[in-house]
Design a protein around this motif. Structure first.
Motif, PDB file in Angstrom:
ATOM      1  N   THR A   1       0.745  -0.862  -0.027  1.00 37.20           N
ATOM      2  CA  THR A   1      -0.446  -0.162   0.376  1.00 37.20           C
ATOM      3  C   THR A   1       1.100   1.086   0.228  1.00 37.20           C
ATOM      4  N   GLY A   2       2.242   0.421   0.359  1.00 33.24           N
ATOM      5  CA  GLY A   2       2.923   2.195   0.833  1.00 33.24           C
ATOM      6  C   GLY A   2       2.809   3.514   1.511  1.00 33.24           C
ATOM      7  N   ALA A   3       3.366   4.711   1.777  1.00 32.50           N
ATOM      8  CA  ALA A   3       3.103   4.875   3.141  1.00 32.50           C
ATOM      9  C   ALA A   3       1.850   5.601   3.904  1.00 32.50           C
ATOM     10  N   ASP A   4       1.326   5.216   3.776  1.00 30.97           N
ATOM     11  CA  ASP A   4      -0.263   5.377   4.051  1.00 30.97           C
ATOM     12  C   ASP A   4      -0.073   6.227   5.998  1.00 30.97           C
ATOM     13  N   ASP A   5      -1.037   7.018   6.492  1.00 29.58           N
ATOM     14  CA  ASP A   5      -1.313   7.420   7.906  1.00 29.58           C
ATOM     15  C   ASP A   5      -2.264   6.558   7.964  1.00 29.58           C
ATOM     16  N   GLN A   6      -3.024   6.259   7.532  1.00 24.16           N
ATOM     17  CA  GLN A   6      -4.294   5.702   8.136  1.00 24.16           C
ATOM     18  C   GLN A   6      -3.710   4.472   8.522  1.00 24.16           C
ATOM     19  N   THR A   7      -3.218   3.548   7.443  1.00 25.36           N
ATOM     20  CA  THR A   7      -2.859   2.175   7.592  1.00 25.36           C
ATOM     21  C   THR A   7      -1.657   2.230   8.791  1.00 25.36           C
ATOM     22  N   ALA A   8      -0.877   3.136   8.833  1.00 21.70           N
ATOM     23  CA  ALA A   8       0.056   2.254   9.885  1.00 21.70           C
ATOM     24  C   ALA A   8      -0.811   2.674  11.711  1.00 21.70           C
TER      25      ALA A   8
ATOM     26  N   LEU B   1       6.227   1.269   8.644  1.00 21.49           N
ATOM     27  CA  LEU B   1       4.798   1.884   7.452  1.00 21.49           C
ATOM     28  C   LEU B   1       4.594   3.023   7.467  1.00 21.49           C
ATOM     29  N   ASN B   2       5.845   4.412   7.743  1.00 22.80           N
ATOM     30  CA  ASN B   2       4.982   5.737   6.995  1.00 22.80           C
ATOM     31  C   ASN B   2       6.358   6.409   7.851  1.00 22.80           C
ATOM     32  N   GLY B   3       7.008   5.834   8.478  1.00 23.72           N
ATOM     33  CA  GLY B   3       8.385   7.442   8.558  1.00 23.72           C
ATOM     34  C   GLY B   3       7.860   7.804   9.060  1.00 23.72           C
ATOM     35  N   ASN B   4       7.222   7.619  10.829  1.00 20.33           N
ATOM     36  CA  ASN B   4       6.672   8.497  12.303  1.00 20.33           C
ATOM     37  C   ASN B   4       5.765   9.751  11.437  1.00 20.33           C
ATOM     38  N   GLY B   5       5.547  10.050  10.315  1.00 20.31           N
ATOM     39  CA  GLY B   5       3.956  10.709   9.725  1.00 20.31           C
ATOM     40  C   GLY B   5       3.335  11.291  10.825  1.00 20.31           C
ATOM     41  N   GLN B   6       2.745  12.741  10.473  1.00 17.81           N
ATOM     42  CA  GLN B   6       1.727  12.603  12.074  1.00 17.81           C
ATOM     43  C   GLN B   6       2.566  11.948  13.831  1.00 17.81           C
ATOM     44  N   GLN B   7       3.638  11.883  13.735  1.00 12.40           N
ATOM     45  CA  GLN B   7       4.253  11.679  14.726  1.00 12.40           C
ATOM     46  C   GLN B   7       3.513  10.062  15.258  1.00 12.40           C
ATOM     47  N   ILE B   8       3.153   8.911  14.465  1.00 12.74           N
ATOM     48  CA  ILE B   8       2.295   8.116  14.323  1.00 12.74           C
ATOM     49  C   ILE B   8       2.840   7.346  15.355  1.00 12.74           C
TER      50      ILE B   8
END
Length: 239
Positions: free
Chosen positions: A41-48, A122-129
């Motif tokens: 799916t690639g990097a996706d914040d919701q999926t992470a 999963l998303n490289g810590n996008g939105q600090q998830i």
């Protein structure tokens, strides 16, 4: 309040070959799932957030807490070897506190570290998830360790009761029954994570102040009561 000898014996018991394999299975599965999801799916914040919240925090962390918390003392009580430990000139709260520290450390290493790695994949810590769920794993590791250490002290079926709490109460009722969410370690830790994350992908049914008070209260009370039960166990053995 901390005894190095008790800690060394507890680490040895928890990190034996068979138990270490069990402890490492779920973190490895989380990493494999994260790699597969990222590739598909690639990097996706919701999926992470879905993977870290649905598997790491809701399933992996409490199960590892069950293994570490109950394993820190339960087997010693079951096979009677705790009598040797209790015969030493150690205060019972010191034994419990030392075992709690070990259980917390083991739970954190086998849950928080993989959660961070999975989040970065999963998303490289996008939105600090990734960091937010890592903080949640760290916080919940403390409360879970105290709760399951208490279970290991009071019941010979601590693992069963612990898994029922983790998989039925936390995962099932916690997701379906609104009132149950208020009495959930998972939701308390998510309240802390919510303050760390950017955006609204990490949410909780409990406010931060309430969650903090409950986390501290459960940890302190469970540790205190475990010490009391261990003291009564000593007295029963002496009688």
């Amino acid at each position: 309040m901390y005894d190095p000898t008790v800690a060394r014996l507890t680490y040895r018991a928890l990190l034996g070959r068979r138990r270490a394999l069990i402890l490492g299975a779920l973190p490895l599965l989380l990493i494999v799932i994260s790699v597969a999801v990222r590739a598909l799916t690639g990097a996706d914040d919701q999926t992470a957030a879905d993977v870290l919240g649905g598997f790491a925090l809701a399933t992996m962390v409490p199960i590892i807490g069950v293994i570490a918390g109950t394993g820190a003392i339960g087997p010693e009580i079951d096979d009677g070897s705790v009598v040797y430990l209790l015969s030493k000139p150690l205060k019972r709260p010191t034994i419990i506190f030392t075992k709690l520290i070990v259980a917390i450390a083991v739970t954190m290493v086998f849950s928080a570290v993989p959660t961070l790695v999975a989040g970065l994949i999963l998303n490289g810590n996008g939105q600090q998830i990734a960091v937010a769920y890592t903080v949640a794993a760290l916080v919940s590791s403390i409360a879970y360790s105290a709760l399951f250490l208490l279970l290991g002290t009071v019941s010979r079926h601590a693992v069963v009761f612990g898994l029922v709490y983790a998989l039925v109460w936390e995962a099932l009722f916690g997701s379906l029954v609104p009132g149950a969410r208020t009495l959930s370690v998972q939701q308390w830790s998510l309240a802390v994570a919510h303050k760390v994350a950017d955006g609204n992908l990490v949410t909780s049914e409990v406010g931060l102040t309430t969650a903090t008070v409950l986390l501290i209260a459960v940890t302190v009370l469970a540790t205190w009561y475990a010490g009391q039960k261990l003291r009564s166990l000593t007295l029963a053995g002496e009688e």
